[in-house]
Write an enzyme that holds these catalytic residues in place. Structure first.
Site, PDB file in Angstrom:
ATOM      1  CB  SER A  26      -0.912   0.008   1.224  1.00 39.99           C
ATOM      2  OG  SER A  26      -1.728  -1.139   1.226  1.00 39.99           O
TER       3      SER A  26
HETATM    4  N1  SAM Z   1      -0.309  -5.429   4.162  1.00 41.74           N
HETATM    5  C1  SAM Z   1       0.411  -5.634   2.946  1.00 41.74           C
HETATM    6  C2  SAM Z   1       1.763  -4.974   2.950  1.00 41.74           C
HETATM    7  O1  SAM Z   1       2.121  -4.306   3.935  1.00 41.74           O
HETATM    8  O2  SAM Z   1       2.480  -5.147   1.960  1.00 41.74           O
HETATM    9  C3  SAM Z   1      -0.373  -5.230   1.723  1.00 41.74           C
HETATM   10  C4  SAM Z   1      -1.546  -6.106   1.511  1.00 41.74           C
HETATM   11  S1  SAM Z   1      -2.084  -6.261  -0.154  1.00 41.74           S
HETATM   12  C5  SAM Z   1      -2.834  -4.706  -0.417  1.00 41.74           C
HETATM   13  C6  SAM Z   1      -3.442  -7.389   0.174  1.00 41.74           C
HETATM   14  C7  SAM Z   1      -2.978  -8.793   0.513  1.00 41.74           C
HETATM   15  O3  SAM Z   1      -4.118  -9.523   0.979  1.00 41.74           O
HETATM   16  C8  SAM Z   1      -2.427  -9.569  -0.668  1.00 41.74           C
HETATM   17  O4  SAM Z   1      -1.133 -10.041  -0.375  1.00 41.74           O
HETATM   18  C9  SAM Z   1      -3.417 -10.713  -0.846  1.00 41.74           C
HETATM   19  O5  SAM Z   1      -2.831 -11.920  -1.311  1.00 41.74           O
HETATM   20  C10 SAM Z   1      -3.950 -10.855   0.568  1.00 41.74           C
HETATM   21  N2  SAM Z   1      -5.245 -11.552   0.697  1.00 41.74           N
HETATM   22  C11 SAM Z   1      -6.334 -11.474  -0.097  1.00 41.74           C
HETATM   23  N3  SAM Z   1      -7.320 -12.270   0.373  1.00 41.74           N
HETATM   24  C12 SAM Z   1      -6.833 -12.857   1.503  1.00 41.74           C
HETATM   25  C13 SAM Z   1      -7.375 -13.766   2.457  1.00 41.74           C
HETATM   26  N4  SAM Z   1      -8.613 -14.246   2.364  1.00 41.74           N
HETATM   27  N5  SAM Z   1      -6.598 -14.142   3.500  1.00 41.74           N
HETATM   28  C14 SAM Z   1      -5.323 -13.678   3.623  1.00 41.74           C
HETATM   29  N6  SAM Z   1      -4.752 -12.813   2.755  1.00 41.74           N
HETATM   30  C15 SAM Z   1      -5.508 -12.400   1.714  1.00 41.74           C
END
Ligand code: SAM
Length: 210
Positions: A52
């Site tokens: 993000s």
């Molecule tokens: N917090 C992260 C960082 O600091 O880099 C950024 C997160 S990114 C915007 C969203 C993340 O959520 C992705 O890596 C995606 O694979 C994960 N995601 C999506 N659905 C998910 C789920 N049901 N459980 C766990 N992770 C999930």
């Protein structure tokens, strides 16, 4: 980054600003993007996912306002950057990611930084982490159409959950609090755009444009 992207936009908590200044963001992006790590933008981290924008990480952290020693659950480890910021603030972090390659890379970064207070798990974060519950804070870093019920259930009385709520195109950052008497309270902190939370408890499929 701290002065121009965070302070100028209203991030005020000194400890949040200090944590954002401490975590080396260039370690959390692919090597060919290291020169762009402090841009005022989200960046790709592989597998169609993103780290993000720094301002959004700071805003979500400020909305959560974790205290030292709080147990905090993060959904969507991604690069690990948000988890590192929370751990630097002294939170005991539990973070869940559904994509194995991203989780392995994030774990390696935590090791290199000597961040020991972070527990990781591969799986569907919308189901929460029942064995470690309840949590004083829950931070969801992917968009959902509503608060997944297991996460609401795993929030401690007096706890706070921060989550982007909306559709695939845009969301609002929602701060959902469970009062000490159990009464829920909600406020909103503006528009955001996140990748979707993929789960039978949120968006059930990868969108076609992915
Ligand atoms: N917090 C992260 C960082 O600091 O880099 C950024 C997160 S990114 C915007 C969203 C993340 O959520 C992705 O890596 C995606 O694979 C994960 N995601 C999506 N659905 C998910 C789920 N049901 N459980 C766990 N992770 C999930």
């Amino acid at each position: 980054m701290v002065a121009r992207q965070l302070v100028d936009r209203g991030i005020r908590q000194c400890r949040v600003l200090a944590a954002m200044a401490w975590v080396p963001r260039e370690w959390f992006v692919p090597p060919h993007l290291a020169g762009d790590a402090y841009d005022d933008a989200p960046l790709p981290i592989g597998s169609g996912q993103t780290i993000s924008q720094p301002y959004i990480v700071a805003l979500m952290t400020e909305c959560l306002a974790p205290r030292r020693g709080d147990k905090v659950l993060e959904i969507g480890t991604g690069s690990g950057y948000q988890a590192a910021v929370l751990a630097h603030l002294g939170a005991r972090v539990y973070t869940i990611e559904r994509l194995p390659d991203l989780l392995v890379e994030a774990e390696e970064r935590f090791r290199r930084l000597g961040l020991t207070g972070i527990e990781t798990r591969l799986g569907d974060g919308a189901a929460g982490w029942l064995e470690a519950a309840p949590f004083q804070g829950i931070l969801v870093t992917a968009a959902a159409p509503h608060v997944p019920q297991p996460l609401a259930d795993q929030l401690a009385p007096g706890g706070r959950l921060v989550i982007p709520i909306g559709d695939l195109a845009s969301q609002e950052l929602v701060i959902w609090e469970r009062g000490r008497d159990g009464t829920p309270r909600e406020r909103r902190a503006g528009g955001v755009r996140f990748v979707p939370l993929i789960s039978r408890l949120a968006f059930t499929e990868e969108p076609e444009w992915r």
